[in-house]
Design a protein around this motif. Structure first.
Motif, PDB file in Angstrom:
ATOM      1  N   LYS A  47       0.825  -1.213   0.000  1.00 52.06           N
ATOM      2  CA  LYS A  47       0.000   0.000   0.000  1.00 52.06           C
ATOM      3  C   LYS A  47       0.857   1.260   0.000  1.00 52.06           C
ATOM      4  CE  LYS A  47      -1.744  -1.056   4.064  1.00 52.06           C
ATOM      5  NZ  LYS A  47      -1.109  -2.313   4.475  1.00 52.06           N
ATOM      6  N   SER A  48       1.802   1.317   0.962  1.00 56.36           N
ATOM      7  CA  SER A  48       2.638   2.521   1.069  1.00 56.36           C
ATOM      8  C   SER A  48       3.536   2.674  -0.148  1.00 56.36           C
ATOM      9  CB  SER A  48       3.495   2.448   2.330  1.00 56.36           C
ATOM     10  OG  SER A  48       2.677   2.438   3.471  1.00 56.36           O
ATOM     11  N   ILE A  98       2.092  14.740  -0.797  1.00 57.03           N
ATOM     12  CA  ILE A  98       2.066  13.478  -0.060  1.00 57.03           C
ATOM     13  C   ILE A  98       2.590  13.710   1.345  1.00 57.03           C
ATOM     14  CG2 ILE A  98       4.365  12.782  -0.885  1.00 57.03           C
ATOM     15  CD1 ILE A  98       3.307   9.856  -0.679  1.00 57.03           C
ATOM     16  N   LEU A 110      -2.276  12.930  -0.774  1.00 61.69           N
ATOM     17  CA  LEU A 110      -2.005  11.525  -0.506  1.00 61.69           C
ATOM     18  C   LEU A 110      -1.472  11.392   0.911  1.00 61.69           C
ATOM     19  CD1 LEU A 110      -2.176  11.687  -3.568  1.00 61.69           C
ATOM     20  CD2 LEU A 110      -0.204  10.187  -3.754  1.00 61.69           C
ATOM     21  N   ASP A 116      -0.257   8.713   4.028  1.00 60.78           N
ATOM     22  CA  ASP A 116       0.123   7.358   4.379  1.00 60.78           C
ATOM     23  C   ASP A 116      -0.198   7.124   5.853  1.00 60.78           C
ATOM     24  OD1 ASP A 116       1.138   4.868   4.419  1.00 60.78           O
ATOM     25  OD2 ASP A 116       3.212   5.420   3.973  1.00 60.78           O
ATOM     26  N   LEU A 134       1.562   4.181  -2.864  1.00 55.10           N
ATOM     27  CA  LEU A 134       1.348   5.615  -2.624  1.00 55.10           C
ATOM     28  C   LEU A 134       2.610   6.422  -2.952  1.00 55.10           C
ATOM     29  CD1 LEU A 134      -1.266   6.922  -1.424  1.00 55.10           C
ATOM     30  CD2 LEU A 134       0.053   7.289   0.641  1.00 55.10           C
TER      31      LEU A 134
END
Lengths: 317, 258
Positions: free
Chosen positions: B40-41, B79, B158, B160, B44
């Protein structure tokens, strides 16, 4: 810039002026026309070296994202020593001794800038590295460059080696005068480059990911920054030889005096603190100990203790 | 619009993100979920050019990320990683001011000051704006970093694992504020979340990953089904409907889940 920062910088500037005036005039005997030029040259060397060491240390700590490492600890000085010896050997054996002094100097500085950028970029643009790993790499690189320099020195003709040796030991009294003008030029050019990039260095201080997020071309800025540090280190090393822990001392004095992330404040401060520290140190050495000890020894001693202290405190946290 | 085409990332022999093709149309709040190590990370980070892909590409408005000038990209997409460590000492206001760097390049204008003040107010940070980050609690620090992203004023945000280290109330507030960003300011918010129930209650779309692959993508009602969740997490759990919201009761002991 906040008011208190302005005031501190102003006070530092005044302090600098006072120390410079005192070192020009204090205890002068005999003809002024001899004393002033003689002292002015020495003063000029000290200012150049202090500025280069202070600025390069703070920049290096910003680029590497910690406040313990310095260019000297990471082997920059040893790299310069090696490049200088290699160039000396190369030029000597090809009998290009007719090359003017400034050309050799420019060659050294250029080689140092590009090597520093190429070698160290990989180390600092990679993903997060531990401090201990960095110090280990620095020690290994430093030893490698020093050994290579030693090896190259043993290849040199003994007569030529004497000339080289005279350049490798820190002493503000016998700085190479032919390199002085070109050093000043190189220092002012790199300082201008730093001034144009002040906000970018602030952003780099946030770390790799945040700097990229804010639109910085991280790789390019790191390369350029490391090259600038290489150039600054090579000028100070060429003028007076390696001074390992002096940068660490003055950088931490500047951080303590002006706790801000803004390089527009910290860099002028570290430059002025370094000038004052060197001038006062030199004065005490000449007047109080009457040349009984080398200034570099005193600085290494104090700086080495600070380094150990920072390392132990960093490890404890 | 952000699109990925067969996006792949490998570390040695291990493929951490495996040929992921996805579209993120503008607007709304999307949540990426999945077990640890699902990629997932990493996904991203590649969407935000922090990591280079080993295969495939990311496009923003039809143009590959690599073809965007860095400075322009920083005005479109922001992000925030989960790591809140800083090498230097900053006040909340200093940190938020950095968010304006892509627009003003370090010279703060009066318009920048307004944006900074608005971001501080939005994240309820005015009272602590001049405190240093290392004096704040984890939740306050998290909000300060989000305020910096807000000051950057990008279309895409975005995040995390923004709920890490937050207690229940602050996690709830964080999701409410992210929801408002999507609804009131038309931002496109993309978050990596661990708690499926937060994802189900607040997001418009859930993207489920496992072993680097895209497993499912769809509205919460589609993902929040026992068989789908078991496939994602290898954990069987009952899903109850609480009003309009489905909830997976994953925390129950095995005997009570039956």
């Amino acid at each position: 810039m906040s008011l208190s920062h302005r005031r501190t910088l102003l006070a530092l500037g005044l302090g600098c002026l006072v120390v410079i005036t005192l070192s020009m005039t204090l205890g002068a005997r005999g003809s002024w026309s001899f004393v002033l030029p003689f002292r002015a040259t020495k003063l000029f060397v000290i200012c150049l070296v202090a500025h280069a060491v202070g600025v390069s240390t703070v920049l290096f700590q910003t680029l590497s994202g910690n406040r313990i490492l310095t260019p000297a600890v990471m082997g920059f000085d040893a790299l310069f020593l090696m490049l200088q010896t290699a160039l000396f050997l190369l030029l000597g054996s090809f009998q290009v001794t007719s090359l003017p002094g400034w050309a050799i100097f420019v060659l050294q500085v250029a080689a140092m800038g590009s090597f520093a950028a190429l070698l160290y970029r990989r180390l600092f643009t990679g993903s997060a590295q531990s401090l201990h790993m960095m110090i280990l790499v620095g020690i290994v690189l430093g030893t490698l460059f020093r050994s290579l320099a030693n090896y190259l020195q043993s290849l040199i003709d003994p007569n030529e080696f004497l000339v080289l040796q005279g350049r490798l030991f820190a002493n503000f009294n016998n700085a190479d005068p032919s390199a002085l003008g070109i050093s000043a030029l190189v220092i002012s050019a790199s300082t201008t480059a730093v001034i144009l990039r002040l906000p970018r260095f602030d952003v780099i201080g946030l770390g790799r990911e945040r700097a990229i997020n804010l639109g910085l071309d991280y790789r390019r800025e790191m390369t350029f920054g490391l090259a600038l540090i290489g150039v600054l280190v090579s000028v100070s090393a060429a003028l007076v030889g390696p001074v390992t822990f002096f940068g660490l001392l003055v950088a931490h004095l500047a951080y303590r005096l002006l706790p801000t992330h803004r390089h527009a404040v910290v860099l002028p401060a570290v430059s002025m603190i370094a000038i004052m520290a060197l001038l006062i140190g030199q004065f005490v050495l000449e007047r109080v100990f009457s040349f009984g000890a080398a200034l570099s020894m005193v600085i290494e001693f104090g700086g080495g203790i600070l380094f150990l202290f920072l390392l132990l405190r960093g490890a404890a946290r | 619009m952000i699109e990925t085409h067969a996006l792949t990332k490998r570390y040695g022999q291990t493929t951490v993100v495996d040929a992921v093709s996805l579209d993120f149309p503008p607007g709304g709040l999307s949540a990426i979920i999945g077990p640890n190590g699902a990629g997932k990370s990493t996904l991203l980070c590649m969407l935000a050019r922090l990591l280079d892909a080993d295969g495939g590409e990311v496009r923003l408005d039809g143009r590959a990320l690599a073809d965007w000038p860095n400075a322009d990209l920083a005005c479109r997409l922001a992000i925030l990683r989960q790591d809140n460590h800083l090498a230097m000492r900053l006040s909340v206001r200093d940190l938020v001011s950095f968010g304006r760097y892509p627009h003003s390049k370090g010279r703060i204008t009066p318009a920048d000051r307004e944006q900074i003040a608005a971001a501080l107010a939005y994240m309820d940070l005015e009272a602590i704006a001049d405190r240093f980050l290392d004096e704040l609690s984890g939740g306050q620090r998290q909000r300060a970093f989000i305020a910096m992203v807000l000051a950057q004023d990008t279309d895409y945000i975005l995040l995390d694992e923004p709920l890490n280290n937050l207690d229940l109330r602050h996690a709830h507030d964080m999701m409410r504020q992210l929801r408002q960003l999507a609804d009131e300011r038309g931002k496109t918010v993309l978050v990596v979340l661990h708690d499926i129930n937060f994802a189900a209650a607040w997001s418009d779309r859930i993207i489920a990953m496992k072993n680097g692959r895209l497993l499912h993508a769809g509205p919460p009602a589609e993902i929040m089904r026992p068989e789908v969740l078991e496939e994602i997490y290898d954990l069987s759990m009952p899903v109850h409907q609480l009003g309009a919201h489905p909830a997976g009761l994953y925390w129950l002991p095995a005997a009570a889940r039956e």
